[in-house]
Write a protein that holds these residues in place. Sequence first.
Motif, PDB file in Angstrom:
ATOM      1  N   ALA A 191      11.224 -27.073 -29.098  1.00  0.00           N
ATOM      2  CA  ALA A 191      11.057 -27.032 -28.088  1.00  0.00           C
ATOM      3  C   ALA A 191      13.074 -27.539 -27.423  1.00  0.00           C
ATOM      4  O   ALA A 191      13.364 -28.586 -28.038  1.00  0.00           O
ATOM      5  CB  ALA A 191      10.368 -28.055 -27.978  1.00  0.00           C
TER       6      ALA A 191
ATOM      7  N   ARG B 199      14.089 -29.922 -24.224  1.00  0.00           N
ATOM      8  CA  ARG B 199      13.557 -30.441 -22.454  1.00  0.00           C
ATOM      9  C   ARG B 199      15.129 -30.791 -21.716  1.00  0.00           C
ATOM     10  O   ARG B 199      16.215 -31.409 -22.186  1.00  0.00           O
ATOM     11  CB  ARG B 199      12.740 -32.267 -22.843  1.00  0.00           C
TER      12      ARG B 199
ATOM     13  N   HIS C 271      10.617 -27.981 -19.165  1.00  0.00           N
ATOM     14  CA  HIS C 271      10.626 -27.818 -20.626  1.00  0.00           C
ATOM     15  C   HIS C 271      10.363 -26.553 -21.066  1.00  0.00           C
ATOM     16  O   HIS C 271       9.890 -25.115 -20.065  1.00  0.00           O
ATOM     17  CB  HIS C 271       8.595 -28.550 -20.998  1.00  0.00           C
TER      18      HIS C 271
ATOM     19  N   ASN D 146       4.658 -26.226 -17.997  1.00  0.00           N
ATOM     20  CA  ASN D 146       5.054 -27.270 -18.475  1.00  0.00           C
ATOM     21  C   ASN D 146       6.113 -28.186 -17.487  1.00  0.00           C
ATOM     22  O   ASN D 146       6.298 -29.739 -17.736  1.00  0.00           O
ATOM     23  CB  ASN D 146       4.884 -27.486 -20.016  1.00  0.00           C
ATOM     24  N   SER D 147       6.707 -27.857 -16.666  1.00  0.00           N
ATOM     25  CA  SER D 147       7.680 -28.892 -16.181  1.00  0.00           C
ATOM     26  C   SER D 147       7.284 -28.837 -14.282  1.00  0.00           C
ATOM     27  O   SER D 147       7.489 -29.276 -14.097  1.00  0.00           O
ATOM     28  CB  SER D 147       8.603 -28.271 -15.555  1.00  0.00           C
TER      29      SER D 147
END
Length: 303
Positions: A74, A76, A85, A134-135
């Motif tokens: 993952a 960021r 993300h 997810n952003s």
Amino acid sequence: MEEKIRTIVGPAPSPKTGKGFTLPFNVRLMRLGFRHLGAIAPRLVSKVASKLFFTPVIRKRPEWPADLLSSGQAVRVPFNGHALHGYRWGGEGQPLVLFVHGWENEAAHFQFFIQEILKQGFAVAAFDAPAHGNSRGQQQTNMFEYSLAVGAIFKHFGKIHTIIGHSMGGAASFYRCAKTPEIELENLVMISSPTDIQGIFTRLKQTLHISDKVIANMQNAMHHRFNIDRDIYDLTQLWNKVNAKRVLLVHDKNDIVVPCTDAQRLAEVWSKAQMLITENYGHNRIIREAEPIKEVVEFISQA
């Protein structure tokens, strides 16, 4: 893939797929309202149309394959007071392929592509764009902001071997490369991507029955907010500013979302751009089907 233009034909579409497209009832209702309000309240109509145009609809999210997701890291990347993300696969020493998804899609739509690219020994990064997946630190975005996100991801990694962009993601990647000389690529692949950005506004005008004045108000507000250069409306004028050694344009001849002529216009002026024209893969299926994926994987593996 030495030819300038190649064509591949997929399975014939089903009878249901071949039926004509009908505008949803809510869109027909909006165009009726816009038609009557536009003449007396153009500023109001501009605000409403802008909100609709720049707010991605939240659609059903594709699930990542469990094994692919668990094998990724993952990531960021800070952006615009929030974060982008995404995921990264592969080792630090491997050439990095960045996937940039289209409007109202997200990184997971590239899952079939990602699995094939990883088999070729590349590292892969894929992110959800601003206001997508997810952003979702914000609700609205646009192509210019998309392109700034690509720039932020480039700065995070420092070097990218290949960018594969679908639809708006391809246009945003192209534009950011043109405006950022530091981005040097071995390959740029644009799939189903618009190059006539003014044409997008024209199609919006025709779909919603809004006036030229409303479109001008929308564009002026966007320019004022983001300080966008006017060169964003015709990407064919910027090809000589893109620092990519090899270019592949992939587009379905019957794409009803972005016309194939957008890619053809860019191929005509950009001598290094090779073009793969597909048939029966449409605008979105083209990034999920084995044959187009195979062609793109072979193209970037040749570099």
